[in-house]
Design a protein around this motif. Structure first.
Motif, mmCIF file in Angstrom:
data_model
loop_
_atom_site.group_PDB
_atom_site.id
_atom_site.type_symbol
_atom_site.label_atom_id
_atom_site.label_comp_id
_atom_site.label_asym_id
_atom_site.label_seq_id
_atom_site.Cartn_x
_atom_site.Cartn_y
_atom_site.Cartn_z
ATOM 1 N N VAL A 203 37.137 34.550 29.032
ATOM 2 C CA VAL A 203 38.775 34.247 28.806
ATOM 3 C C VAL A 203 39.266 35.619 28.405
ATOM 4 N N THR A 204 40.482 35.976 28.859
ATOM 5 C CA THR A 204 41.219 37.354 28.225
ATOM 6 C C THR A 204 42.468 36.752 27.504
ATOM 7 N N ARG A 282 30.830 40.137 32.091
ATOM 8 C CA ARG A 282 32.192 39.658 31.749
ATOM 9 C C ARG A 282 33.134 40.916 32.467
ATOM 10 N N GLU A 283 32.885 41.904 32.404
ATOM 11 C CA GLU A 283 33.750 43.066 33.049
ATOM 12 C C GLU A 283 33.918 42.632 34.365
ATOM 13 N N LEU A 284 32.695 42.538 35.295
ATOM 14 C CA LEU A 284 32.865 42.136 36.586
ATOM 15 C C LEU A 284 34.132 41.035 36.878
ATOM 16 N N VAL A 285 33.832 39.925 36.077
ATOM 17 C CA VAL A 285 34.701 38.916 36.459
ATOM 18 C C VAL A 285 36.283 39.372 35.832
ATOM 19 N N GLN A 286 36.252 40.280 34.942
ATOM 20 C CA GLN A 286 37.822 40.389 34.260
ATOM 21 C C GLN A 286 38.559 41.374 35.614
ATOM 22 N N GLN A 287 37.585 42.146 35.948
ATOM 23 C CA GLN A 287 38.339 43.133 36.917
ATOM 24 C C GLN A 287 38.460 42.485 38.243
ATOM 25 N N TRP A 288 37.646 41.643 38.636
ATOM 26 C CA TRP A 288 37.807 40.933 40.018
ATOM 27 C C TRP A 288 38.705 39.764 40.169
ATOM 28 N N ARG A 289 38.671 39.138 39.018
ATOM 29 C CA ARG A 289 39.617 37.819 39.090
ATOM 30 C C ARG A 289 40.926 37.965 39.448
ATOM 31 N N PHE A 301 48.235 32.054 50.504
ATOM 32 C CA PHE A 301 47.738 31.140 49.744
ATOM 33 C C PHE A 301 48.019 31.085 48.344
ATOM 34 N N ASP A 302 48.182 29.891 47.926
ATOM 35 C CA ASP A 302 48.468 29.679 46.256
ATOM 36 C C ASP A 302 46.994 29.943 45.470
ATOM 37 N N VAL A 303 47.027 30.510 44.267
ATOM 38 C CA VAL A 303 45.899 30.624 43.336
ATOM 39 C C VAL A 303 46.444 30.294 42.253
ATOM 40 N N LEU A 304 45.777 29.216 41.577
ATOM 41 C CA LEU A 304 46.092 28.931 40.065
ATOM 42 C C LEU A 304 45.519 29.975 39.107
ATOM 43 N N PRO A 305 46.602 30.206 38.088
ATOM 44 C CA PRO A 305 45.982 31.064 37.078
ATOM 45 C C PRO A 305 44.402 30.808 36.642
ATOM 46 N N SER A 306 43.383 31.321 36.329
ATOM 47 C CA SER A 306 42.065 30.998 35.912
ATOM 48 C C SER A 306 41.764 31.877 34.759
#
Ligand SMILES: *Cc1c(COP(=O)(O)O)cnc(C)c1O
Length: 371
Positions: A203-204, A282-289, A301-306
């Motif tokens: 989570v950020t 954590r950084e991989l996810v926070q960078q790529w999400r 396409f629609d992407v929900l906030p995650s």
């Protein structure tokens, strides 16, 4: 090997009422025929795998395979208590946090009781509630987000447990610390609130808070965490709950004596110490999400906030729909997760992968969008 279908004999022992009404849980696929190494983005696993420290600890445990685990998982208990600054005796360990939910359900639900959770609440809560002949009350999530006031309003005298995953799977949505406190304050004391924080480390959002401090002071709140996600140990099945002492002691009476095996416990202890691996994960996810979300939206396409290590992508188009996208990605060696089991037939859940995997995903989705 293929699974044999569930077949029941004409006569013979019958399961308890309700068991056969439960749809078997279907996990994320892991194979594609004819593809040696598919890219698996279907189970929210850690794209970096387990850390080196955890792997070494697991290997070392080979020396003691003949020994029963120590029944209270004392080393792991001490390590988790230290890491999260909580009382060790209030921890419940399970074979994955899935087992913690099952134990809580088994302890508190009698036939005719109910659990309350969001419309897209994690299936694991519901399956074991039904196994205890309890009713599952799903509360609408109009914006793909848990409405804590609606959850509280759905509670009645037969409600024993309210489940919230925060962040939530499969939607990726989250509730603020203020919302969780409001929900807790609105519940009668006989109702147990379970906050599942499997994705906490990713989570950020500044309004998100762990419910651990709230649980510390409460008689009816359990917070669960897992080693399956940020720590990359999904295969080993280790999760835990931080519970009121009375709840932990009740669960202790019914859990299997050795429900966490030693190699898993040792790997989990080492994983907690491996801050470098946690940080990289954590950084991989926070960078790529955000990158994935932006690129996929760019394809239309629609992407929900995650707030988790995955995104939920919606395909509102009639022709370029979720099923077609799933089939197309499959043909490109990519495995993602259809979420029709949650009623989200127009969506696919996609785990954030390594850089190469993410690029392969975006290439394929871009091609699909243009098809
Ligand atoms: C992955 C996940 C878990 C973790 O389950 P384990 O049994 O610990 O592997 C728990 N809750 C949610 C919502 C999840 O997505």
């Amino acid at each position: 090997m293929t699974d044999t279908p569930h077949r029941l004999p004409e006569s013979g022992p019958e399961p308890k009422p309700g068991i056969l009404d439960i749809a078997p849980y279907v996990g994320g696929k892991s194979r594609i025929e004819g593809v040696a190494e598919p890219i698996k983005l279907s189970s929210n696993e850690n794209a970096l795998g387990a850390g080196e420290l955890a792997k070494e600890a697991y290997q070392k445990a080979i020396a003691d395979l003949h020994m029963y685990p120590e029944g209270r998982a004392s080393k792991l208990r001490a390590a988790v208590a230290e890491h999260h600054q909580v009382e060790p005796e209030r921890l419940i360990f399970g074979n994955g946090s899935d087992e913690v939910f099952a134990l809580i359900n088994q302890c508190y639900l009698t036939p005719g009781d109910n659990i309350v959770t969001g419309q897209y609440g994690f299936l694991a809560y519901r399956i074991s509630a039904k196994a205890n002949q309890a009713e599952v009350r799903l509360v609408p999530e109009p914006d793909f987000r848990v409405d804590v006031d609606a959850l509280a309003a759905a509670v009645d005298e037969r409600t024993r447990i309210v489940y919230v995953s925060n962040p939530s799977n499969p939607t990726g949505s989250w509730n603020s610390g203020e919302e969780i406190r409001r929900l807790h304050a609105a519940l009668p004391p006989h109702v147990l609130l379970v906050i599942d924080e499997a994705y906490a480390e990713y989570v950020t959002e500044p309004d998100w808070e762990t419910a651990i401090p709230l649980a510390r002071e409460a008689n009816n709140l359990v917070v669960t965490r897992t080693f399956s996600k940020i720590h990359g140990l999904a295969a080993l099945r280790v999760g835990f709950g931080y519970a009121p002492l009375a709840v932990a002691q009740a669960v202790d009476r019914i859990r299997l004596p050795f429900n966490n095996n030693i190699p898993a416990q040792m790997a989990a202890v080492a994983a907690l110490q491996d801050e470098a691996h946690q940080k990289a994960s954590r950084e991989l996810v926070q960078q790529w999400r955000p990158r994935l979300a932006q690129a996929i939206k760019g394809f239309g396409f629609d992407v929900l906030p995650s707030a988790g290590n995955f995104v939920l992508v919606r395909f509102p188009d009639q022709r370029l729909n979720a099923q077609a996208a799933d089939a197309f990605l499959h043909s490109k060696g990519l495995i993602v997760r259809p979420v029709g089991g949650y009623g989200l037939t127009d969506a696919l859940r996609i785990t954030v992968g390594t850089e190469d995997q993410n690029r392969a995903l975006l290439d394929a989705l871009s091609e699909f969008a243009a098809s």
